[in-house]
Motif scaffolding. Sequence first.
Motif, PDB file in Angstrom:
ATOM      1  N   ILE A  25      33.190  38.144  39.250  1.00 12.63           N
ATOM      2  CA  ILE A  25      33.558  38.919  38.068  1.00 12.63           C
ATOM      3  C   ILE A  25      32.464  39.960  37.822  1.00 12.63           C
TER       4      ILE A  25
ATOM      5  N   ARG B 184      38.208  42.940  37.393  1.00 10.38           N
ATOM      6  CA  ARG B 184      37.794  41.681  36.786  1.00 10.38           C
ATOM      7  C   ARG B 184      38.723  40.540  37.173  1.00 10.38           C
TER       8      ARG B 184
ATOM      9  N   ALA C 189      32.731  46.985  36.981  1.00  8.58           N
ATOM     10  CA  ALA C 189      33.280  46.485  35.726  1.00  8.58           C
ATOM     11  C   ALA C 189      33.738  47.598  34.805  1.00  8.58           C
TER      12      ALA C 189
END
Length: 776
Positions: free
Chosen positions: A60, A115, A218
Amino acid sequence: MRGVPGARPAAAYAASGRRALRVTLVAAAGFYLFRYGFERPVAATYALFTVVALGGLSRIPGTGRQRAEVVLRLLPVCWVLVIVGTYLSVRTWSAVVGMLVVGFTLAFAAVGGPRLAGAAPGLQLLYILPSFPPYDPGSLGDRLIGTTTGAVLFIAAEALLFREPGQPSYRERTARAALTAERCAAGLAAPPHALTEADVRGAREAGQALRPSNVPEAERPAGPGMHDRALAHTGLAARTLLNRLAQLSAEPEPEPGPETAPGTAVGPGQDTAPGVAVGPGQETAPGVAVGRRWETEPAVTAVLRAVARLAVATATCLRAGAPLVTEQNALAEARARLFDVSAGPASTQARGSRPAGATAPGFPPVVLRRHAAVLEIADAALAMGAAADLAIRGRHASVELPVGRFWYATSRAPVLWWHRMRGHAGRRSVFFQNAVRMALALTAVRLVAGVDTLPHGFWAMLATLTLTRTTLGETWSTIRLALAGTLAGALVSAGILILVGPDTAVYAVLLPVWMLSAFTVGPVRGVGWAQGLFTVLVALVFAQLAQPTWRLAEARILDVLVGSAIGVVFGVLAWPRGAHDEMRHAGAELLRRSAEIVVATSAAVAGGATVAVQSGVPGHRSLERAVVLAESAYAQLQSEPPPLGGRTPGARLPPVMDWQATLIAGHHTLWGSARLLEPPCAALGPAAAESAGALGDRVAGRMLLVSAALDPGQDTPATPVPLIDPALASFAAESPGAPRRYYATVAWLHSLMADLTRIAHADRASEAGAPGPDGR
């Protein structure tokens, strides 16, 4: 395990060490709490492996707080996976069918952005864990308690321990680009009407900062929702605006000439503009001047100043959510006035802004091309403002959106998700390829484990999950290293188990130390080290859950061999290619469709055809579809996970193309064509019509060259086809609006050539670590 590609060794070890310390503290705390505090080994196992799945196997992206937010939202999904896996595991056939469906669903969920793509491997592990012995639905309570405890502790650790500095968001980067555009537009609107080298360099750097290759994973707006799509559109329009402003400043300086009659050109490179004297005692007729004084036209400076104000409003909207409808409308009005001035009587009479029969000023070629360039700047700024308002305010956006350009603005979130998934439900989608590959491989391992009672079959599935790659070459290279590391780890594990025997206290002391080392060194040193260290780690864990024996290391080697072999087989059968080739295909198709529009638009301009903007020229809808598909492939490329454990040493990285420049070219073709076909459409004379058609054919030919070169395995030509602009000196026999329309076409084609040059130089610029010829 998450890699730290591109970082220096010391920095890489520091970043990996911080993550490893968080994972170790949380995993050890949950494991020891349930194993030795409450004597509940099942809950202990699930608490530990939940942390390993979410903190070690998942990738992530983002800061600790961002990862904690993602895991918190996914916690209900974790519960569902444990429950479904527990009940389906009691029979082999139900476990196999469940693995096929759940494996495909979780892998295909990566279409939702980086993500979700990063979390998918960890979620797979949470479903795999209850799919193996003991098949005990009665222990579901302990399994859920352990899963919840591990996830909650991990969320707290990510949010509170060793906070990482945040990177500028894409919104902030776009806001900075908008402020840079404001400085450039204001500089062009005020004397000396030019940009300094620092301004041009700042524009290039601001545009470069919006390239996804320079944006943290991200922060990339790659999701299927309206806000992400609009934010990506805002960045694309901001790059276009910055590039057009820099091009306007780089236009050559025309030489001043003698006094002329109203609206006539003096000679090659000598143009006139309204209201400026030629020399002492030599004043021109109204609306005529000589030299580079076109900037003094009120209509031109009004547009540039309105662009500057809208750029500031866009930055404020992105940062604080303030509305920008006033500035958007002001620029639209200024643009309409410049269009009227540049078009002459044919336009102004049609709009009612000039009395019938009045004489409009005539402009020479260079001035008309400048007008066209400023109109392009206005269009890019309007697109940027509309996209920013939509990205921040969503359905409450107050800016009127152009027809067709923001097709996603009126669609609900489920529709956009369905659109994204349907767009990837085909063999050319890397997400679909990876989902099929992973689901089939995991299903095969589960079938083998259930039919042949493979000892510790969980490890075989874990090997398949962590070692299968998107390309066959990378899969084989990874497996060779993994097998070597697993063999070394198995030998170390066997030695420890033989020497220590049943003394669980020794394993309890070694576990956190070894876990910290494994999660620190593995991601930095690569998959071989990661597999070797993890082999010893799982031996230390299972030695505390059951009577240890050296055959545990033997089972680990067997499972990794089986899982790796199945991963290789399905890696060969299921399209062993990566997202980069699919993006090349989509980009090539986009440029082919763009070439068709360029030819059709140039022909329409040459013939003076009136084509409704809504219907467009032939092929307009095909180009719109190609743009949508290319944007989907672009989001897919941004979301494709990097290799687990970092890049394999010695592996060659694919060249980093400026795919955003390809999308810019497609969008620019669409809205430029619509602008040129705005009524009234004045007919060109034979010479101008022949010139416009020839220029369009040359640009379309260049598009086809670059399109062909984007196919995998070919190099992109770096030398652009030069434009030949005859710069016709007289339009006396033409319709009143013909000069404006002709030079607007020339400016549009010139800008498209700049877009193509940027694409053509992207590979070489990225390999050299430098920006392309225009700094992008």
